[in-house]
Design an enzyme around this catalytic site. Structure first.
Site, short mmCIF file in Angstrom:
data_model
loop_
_atom_site.label_atom_id
_atom_site.label_comp_id
_atom_site.label_asym_id
_atom_site.label_seq_id
_atom_site.Cartn_x
_atom_site.Cartn_y
_atom_site.Cartn_z
N SER A 46 104.24 -36.20 79.15
CA SER A 46 103.02 -35.82 78.43
C SER A 46 102.25 -37.05 77.98
O SER A 46 102.82 -38.11 77.73
CB SER A 46 103.37 -34.95 77.21
OG SER A 46 103.61 -35.77 76.09
N LYS A 47 100.93 -36.86 77.90
CA LYS A 47 100.05 -37.97 77.55
C LYS A 47 100.30 -38.45 76.13
O LYS A 47 100.04 -39.58 75.79
CB LYS A 47 98.58 -37.55 77.71
CG LYS A 47 98.16 -37.37 79.16
CD LYS A 47 96.66 -37.35 79.32
CE LYS A 47 96.11 -35.96 79.15
NZ LYS A 47 94.64 -35.91 79.32
N ARG A 48 100.82 -37.56 75.29
CA ARG A 48 101.08 -37.96 73.91
C ARG A 48 102.24 -38.94 73.83
O ARG A 48 102.23 -39.86 73.04
CB ARG A 48 101.42 -36.71 73.08
CG ARG A 48 100.29 -36.24 72.18
CD ARG A 48 100.71 -35.06 71.32
NE ARG A 48 101.42 -34.03 72.08
CZ ARG A 48 102.73 -33.81 71.98
NH1 ARG A 48 103.48 -34.50 71.16
NH2 ARG A 48 103.29 -32.86 72.71
#
Ligand code: GLU
Length: 472
Positions: free
Chosen positions: A250-252
Site C-alpha cells: 500500500s502507498k501508505r
C-alpha cells in the site's frame, strides 16, 4: 475476433504500482492476440480526485513503454474515456434497472446507515443494508426517521445471485454474496460498479483484468450484465502484490507502491517491466531476465501464478544492476545525465566518468552520490569519513600526497598512481588502504567512490590539489 483490454485507474494520487502491473499483462496479451489496449480514467470518486494524478498516470506508463491505443489523451472510437465526461451515459441504464425492479431508491441518511451497521455489529449479525426503503414511495419513506431528500439507487440482490464465475488465472471462483450495492450516488455520479460494467460493455472490452481485491465485486457485475442483457466479458484477477508480511502493498506503508518512486530512485524502466513480469509470470524456460517481447511471445493466462508474489526490492535491485551493466556505456551516460538533470560541462564530466561507475551501481541514484564530487568546485566531506580518515594521525599522508602530486605534470591515472605509491607506500611505508583512504576522502568527500586515480584524472590537477590542501 480481436481482443480489447483496458486498464482503469482512478486518479486519486500518485499512481499505484498495480496500474503498471495490470497494464503490462493487458498489453502482453493484446500484442500477442492483436487488438486494442484502452486506458480509461475512472474519476467518479470526486472526494478522492487529485488534479495532477491523471498526468502522472500518463507519464509513468510512457516511461515504462506501456503504450495504450485509446484513451482520454488519444481519443478512439469509444470516446470519451474519462468517466466524468460520460455521466449522461449511465443514467438511462439506471432507469432501466429501476423500471425492471432490479434496483430501488434509498433515502436513508448516512447517519441512519451508520446506526444500522453499529447495531448489526453489536448483535453479531451480518452487516448489510436492511432494505428499509425497498418497496416504499418517497412519501411513505419520508414519514420514517433518517430520511434524506436526495436518494441513492441500490441494486436489489436476488436470493440466488450468480456467485461462481470462471477466471482465466484462477479457474472456477466462488465469490461471497454481495450487499444491495449503491449504483447511483446522491450527487448523480455512478459508483464504480455501475460505471465499470456500462463502460466495459460499451467499449467492447473482451477481457477484464484487474487486481484480486475485485473478486468480491464480480457477482454484482455479473448481475448487472445479466439484467442489462449484455454478454459477460472474461475475467482475470491478478494476484495482489504483497509485502514481506504478506499484506497488500500500500502507498501508505511502502514508498515502492508509488510508481513515481521507481523513477526517483533511478530504476530503469526495462528493469521494472522485467520485475513486474516476474511477479506472477514465468517464461517456459524459467529465465528470470526477460523483456516485454519475451512475455508477448509466450503469453498465456495459465502461466500467471494466482498466489500473491512478494514484492522483493532486493530482486529488483539485482535486476536493475544487471540492466545497467548491459547498457552501452554511452547510453548509460545519457540516462545518468538525464536522471541528474545536468547539462554542459557537468554533463560532460558525467559522460567521462560513466565507465568508472557502470560496474558499481544498482540504481542511478548512486551516480549522484558517486559522481557528485565531479560536479562541484569544493567538495563537502562527509562527517563520518572525515573523522575516520582525516584526523591528525593521517595528516602526514595528506602532506606527502600533496607534495608528490604537485610534482606530477602528466595528469593521468597511471602517473598519479605511481607518484602516490612511491611517496606513501614505498617511502613512508603505509599500507595501500591507509595511504589512499585519506586521499580518497579529501578528493571525493566520501569513503566509497569510483576508482581513485581515474577519479583524480577526471577531476583535474588543480581541483585535486586544492582539495588536498583544504583537507589539511
Ligand atoms: N478504478 C478501479 C481501480 O482503480 C478499476 C478496477 C477495475 O479494473 O475494474 O482499481
Amino acid at each position: 475476433m480481436s481482443v480489447r483490454l483496458r486498464v482503469a485507474p482512478s486518479p486519486t494520487g500518485d499512481p499505484h504500482v498495480g496500474t503498471a502491473y495490470v497494464s503490462l499483462f493487458d498489453l502482453a496479451f493484446v500484442r500477442q492476440q492483436g487488438g486494442a489496449f484502452v486506458l480509461r480514467i475512472e474519476d467518479t470518486d470526486r472526494a478522492r480526485y487529485r488534479e495532477d494524478s491523471e498526468q502522472q498516470i500518463y507519464d509513468m506508463l510512457h516511461w515504462l513503454g506501456l503504450e495504450w491505443d485509446e484513451g482520454p489523451d488519444r481519443g478512439g472510437p469509444f470516446a470519451p474515456y474519462r468517466q466524468s465526461e460520460r455521466l449522461d451515459t449511465y443514467r438511462p441504464h439506471v432507469d432501466r434497472l429501476l423500471a425492471a425492479g432490479h434496483a430501488y431508491h434509498c433515502w436513508c441518511t448516512p447517519e441512519r446507515l451508520a446506526e444500522m451497521r453499529a447495531e448489526q455489529q453489536k448483535a453479531k449479525r451480518p452487516t448489510g443494508y436492511d432494505r428499509l426503503c425497498h418497496g416504499k414511495s418517497r412519501d411513505e419513506r419520508a414519514l420514517l426517521p433518517g430520511f434524506s431528500e436526495r436518494p441513492v439507487v441500490r441494486m436489489l440482490i436476488p436470493d440466488d445471485p450468480p456467485l461462481r464465475f470462471d477466471d482465466l488465472i484462477r479457474g472456477e471462483v466462488n465469490a461471497p454474496r454481495p450487499d444491495d450495492q449503491v449504483i447511483l450516488k446522491a450527487d448523480g455520479f455512478p459508483t464504480y460498479h455501475l460505471a465499470v460494467v456500462v463502460d466495459d460493455h460499451l467499449m467492447q472490452i473482451t477481457h477484464v483484468v484487474r487486481g484480486e481485491e475485485w473478486i468480491s465485486s464480480t457477482p454484482k457485475h455479473l448481475l448487472l450484465y445479466d439484467w442489462l442483457g449484455w454478454e459477460r466479458p472474461k475475467f482475470a484477477h491478478m494476484p495482489l502484490l504483497r509485502e514481506r508480511d504478506k499484506s497488500k502493498i500500500s502507498k501508505r506503508k511502502n514508498p515502492a507502491a508509488r510508481l513515481t518512486w521507481f523513477a526517483e530512485e533511478g530504476y530503469l524502466p526495462e528493469a521494472l517491466v522485467n520485475f513486474l513480469g516476474l511477479m506472477g509470470y514465468s517464461l517456459p524456460d524459467g529465465r528470470e531476465v526477460f523483456g516485454f517481447d519475451d512475455m508477448v511471445a509466450s503469453f498465456d493466462w495459465s502461466r500467471v501464478n494466482a498466489v500473491g508474489p512478494v514484492f522483493d526490492l532486493d530482486k529488483l535491485g539485482w535486476l536493475n544492476g544487471h540492466y545497467i551493466r548491459e547498457l552501452p556505456v554511452a547510453e548509460l551516460a545519457e540516462r545518468i545525465v538525464a536522471y541528474l538533470g545536468v547539462a554542459g560541462a557537468q554533463a560532460d564530466a558525467v559522460r567521462a566518468a560513466t565507465p568508472l561507475v557502470q560496474e558499481r551501481m544498482q540504481v542511478l541514484r548512486e551516480a549522484r552520490e558517486m559522481l557528485g564530487f565531479l560536479l562541484v568546485d569544493d567538495v563537502v566531506v562527509e562527517e563520518a569519513a572525515a573523522v575516520k580518515f582525516l584526523g591528525a594521525e593521517q595528516r602526514p599522508v595528506v602532506v606527502a600526497a600533496l607534495g608528490a602530486l604537485s610534482a606530477v605534470d602528466d595528469w593521468r591515472a597511471p602517473a598519479i598512481e605511481a607518484a602516490l605509491r612511491a611517496a606513501l607506500v614505498d617511502e613512508l611505508g603505509f599500507k595501500p588502504k591507509h595511504a589512499f583512504g585519506p586521499v580518497r576522502v579529501a578528493v571525493t568527500g566520501r569513503t566509497v567512490s569510483p576508482p581513485l586515480f581515474e577519479s583524480m584524472e577526471l577531476l583535474g590537477r588543480e581541483l585535486s590539489l586544492r582539495r588536498l590542501e583544504s583537507a589539511l
